[in-house]
Design a protein around this motif. Structure first.
Motif, short mmCIF file in Angstrom:
data_model
loop_
_atom_site.label_atom_id
_atom_site.label_comp_id
_atom_site.label_asym_id
_atom_site.label_seq_id
_atom_site.Cartn_x
_atom_site.Cartn_y
_atom_site.Cartn_z
N ARG A 1 0.86 -1.19 0.00
CA ARG A 1 0.00 0.00 0.00
C ARG A 1 0.89 1.24 0.00
NH1 ARG A 1 -3.01 0.22 5.36
NH2 ARG A 1 -1.07 1.09 6.09
N THR A 2 0.47 2.26 -0.77
CA THR A 2 1.28 3.47 -0.84
C THR A 2 1.32 4.20 0.51
OG1 THR A 2 1.64 5.58 -1.96
CG2 THR A 2 -0.63 4.91 -1.67
N GLN A 3 2.48 4.76 0.78
CA GLN A 3 2.66 5.65 1.92
C GLN A 3 2.98 7.06 1.43
OE1 GLN A 3 2.07 4.69 5.17
NE2 GLN A 3 1.30 2.94 4.03
N GLY A 4 2.84 7.26 0.13
CA GLY A 4 3.15 8.55 -0.48
C GLY A 4 4.56 8.62 -1.01
N ASN A 5 5.53 8.26 -0.17
CA ASN A 5 6.93 8.29 -0.58
C ASN A 5 7.56 6.91 -0.68
OD1 ASN A 5 6.91 7.80 2.14
ND2 ASN A 5 8.52 9.25 2.66
N THR A 6 6.86 5.90 -0.26
CA THR A 6 7.30 4.52 -0.40
C THR A 6 6.07 3.61 -0.38
OG1 THR A 6 8.89 2.84 0.33
CG2 THR A 6 7.67 4.01 2.06
N LEU A 7 6.31 2.32 -0.49
CA LEU A 7 5.25 1.33 -0.34
C LEU A 7 5.42 0.64 1.00
CD1 LEU A 7 5.19 -0.38 -3.86
CD2 LEU A 7 3.48 1.18 -2.93
N ALA A 8 4.31 0.34 1.64
CA ALA A 8 4.33 -0.47 2.86
C ALA A 8 3.95 -1.89 2.48
CB ALA A 8 3.34 0.08 3.88
N ARG A 9 4.77 -2.84 2.91
CA ARG A 9 4.45 -4.26 2.73
C ARG A 9 3.60 -4.65 3.93
NH1 ARG A 9 9.45 -6.99 1.94
NH2 ARG A 9 9.72 -6.92 4.18
N LEU A 10 2.41 -5.19 3.68
CA LEU A 10 1.48 -5.55 4.74
C LEU A 10 1.39 -7.06 4.82
CD1 LEU A 10 -1.27 -2.94 3.87
CD2 LEU A 10 0.51 -2.74 5.61
N THR A 11 1.73 -7.59 5.98
CA THR A 11 1.72 -9.02 6.19
C THR A 11 0.66 -9.36 7.23
OG1 THR A 11 4.10 -9.05 5.78
CG2 THR A 11 3.15 -11.02 6.78
N ARG A 12 -0.23 -10.25 6.87
CA ARG A 12 -1.30 -10.67 7.78
C ARG A 12 -0.74 -11.68 8.78
NH1 ARG A 12 -6.21 -9.31 7.25
NH2 ARG A 12 -6.08 -8.94 5.01
N VAL A 13 -0.89 -11.36 10.07
CA VAL A 13 -0.44 -12.24 11.14
C VAL A 13 -1.68 -12.67 11.93
CG1 VAL A 13 0.99 -12.41 13.21
CG2 VAL A 13 1.76 -11.03 11.27
N HIS A 14 -1.86 -13.99 12.07
CA HIS A 14 -3.02 -14.54 12.76
C HIS A 14 -2.60 -15.05 14.14
CE1 HIS A 14 -5.18 -14.60 8.92
NE2 HIS A 14 -4.08 -15.11 8.39
N ASN A 15 -3.45 -14.81 15.11
CA ASN A 15 -3.30 -15.48 16.40
C ASN A 15 -4.65 -16.06 16.77
OD1 ASN A 15 -4.87 -13.51 17.78
ND2 ASN A 15 -3.07 -12.24 18.16
N SER A 16 -4.81 -16.52 17.99
CA SER A 16 -6.05 -17.23 18.35
C SER A 16 -7.28 -16.32 18.37
CB SER A 16 -5.89 -17.91 19.71
OG SER A 16 -5.63 -16.92 20.70
N THR A 17 -7.11 -15.01 18.50
CA THR A 17 -8.27 -14.14 18.62
C THR A 17 -8.45 -13.14 17.48
OG1 THR A 17 -7.01 -12.56 19.94
CG2 THR A 17 -8.26 -14.25 21.13
N GLU A 18 -7.38 -12.86 16.74
CA GLU A 18 -7.51 -11.84 15.70
C GLU A 18 -6.49 -12.02 14.58
OE1 GLU A 18 -6.85 -8.00 17.48
OE2 GLU A 18 -4.86 -8.53 18.15
N SER A 19 -6.71 -11.25 13.56
CA SER A 19 -5.79 -11.20 12.43
C SER A 19 -5.37 -9.74 12.26
CB SER A 19 -6.51 -11.70 11.17
OG SER A 19 -5.69 -11.57 10.06
N VAL A 20 -4.08 -9.49 12.27
CA VAL A 20 -3.59 -8.11 12.15
C VAL A 20 -2.62 -7.98 10.98
CG1 VAL A 20 -3.57 -6.63 14.21
CG2 VAL A 20 -2.36 -8.76 14.27
N LEU A 21 -2.58 -6.79 10.41
CA LEU A 21 -1.62 -6.51 9.35
C LEU A 21 -0.39 -5.85 9.96
CD1 LEU A 21 -3.80 -5.04 6.45
CD2 LEU A 21 -2.69 -7.26 6.55
N GLN A 22 0.77 -6.47 9.75
CA GLN A 22 2.03 -5.87 10.16
C GLN A 22 2.58 -5.09 8.98
OE1 GLN A 22 4.57 -8.99 11.65
NE2 GLN A 22 3.77 -8.74 13.71
N ARG A 23 3.08 -3.89 9.25
CA ARG A 23 3.54 -2.99 8.19
C ARG A 23 5.06 -2.87 8.21
NH1 ARG A 23 2.23 3.38 8.34
NH2 ARG A 23 4.25 3.97 7.52
N TYR A 24 5.64 -2.96 7.01
CA TYR A 24 7.06 -2.72 6.83
C TYR A 24 7.21 -1.77 5.65
CZ TYR A 24 11.82 -3.39 5.11
OH TYR A 24 13.08 -3.18 4.65
N ASP A 25 7.80 -0.60 5.85
CA ASP A 25 8.01 0.36 4.77
C ASP A 25 9.27 -0.02 3.98
OD1 ASP A 25 5.79 1.69 5.65
OD2 ASP A 25 6.86 3.38 6.52
N LEU A 26 9.12 -0.12 2.66
CA LEU A 26 10.25 -0.50 1.82
C LEU A 26 11.33 0.57 1.85
CD1 LEU A 26 8.48 -1.85 -1.42
CD2 LEU A 26 9.09 -3.09 0.66
#
Length: 166
Positions: free
Chosen positions: A72-97
């Protein structure tokens, strides 16, 4: 994007926010090419199920799905979004390229669109499978070609940041 990241098989039926939309078999592309445009002018190219590129009305990259990963764009770079699942939820972890990673990603996108442009110039190498549009197939193909050219002209530009949850 599709309802499920792995399931992009019936975009002609499911991608109702994209009108017009069309599906093509393109020579030198192993899977079918799907293209669609939203009312606001944003448009998407699906090279089979992967990669997928989504642009704003100016052909600046907003989102991408590459090698099974969402960006996903951050305006000046792209963020890589990785879905991480645990027993109660699913969250997107963000890493800016980094600048180097971003350049590599944009160069790969540019290469896809350069190859597509070359094929698009020869109508015998493109077969429209199906389309939903208010214009002729030929007009639609010209419109898509203009968008391919815009992507190539703006291939180093990212759309403004898409705000995500913090």
């Amino acid at each position: 994007m599709a309802l499920h990241e792995q399931d992009r098989e019936d975009l002609m039926r499911e991608a109702t926010a994209l009108f017009p939309r069309a599906e093509f078999q393109v020579e030198q592309v192993n899977e079918r090419l799907f293209w669609g445009q939203k009312k606001n002018g944003h448009f998407s190219f699906y090279f089979g199920s992967d990669p997928v590129y989504q642009f704003d009305q100016n052909a600046f990259l907003r989102r991408a799905f590459i090698n099974g990963t969402l960006y996903r764009t951050q305006g000046n770079t792209l963020a890589r979004l990785t879905r991480v699942h645990n027993s109660t939820e699913s969250v997107l972890q963000r890493y800016d390229l980094t600048e180097t990673e971003l350049a590599t990603c944009l160069q790969a996108m540019t290469q896809h669109f350069q190859e597509l442009e070359l094929v698009w110039l020869d109508p015998q190498k493109i077969q429209m499978i199906q389309s939903l549009a208010d214009c002729s197939d030929l007009e639609l193909q010209h419109h898509i070609y203009k968008q391919i050219r815009l992507v190539l002209q703006h291939s180093e530009r990212l759309a403004p940041r898409i705000r995500g949850k913090r």
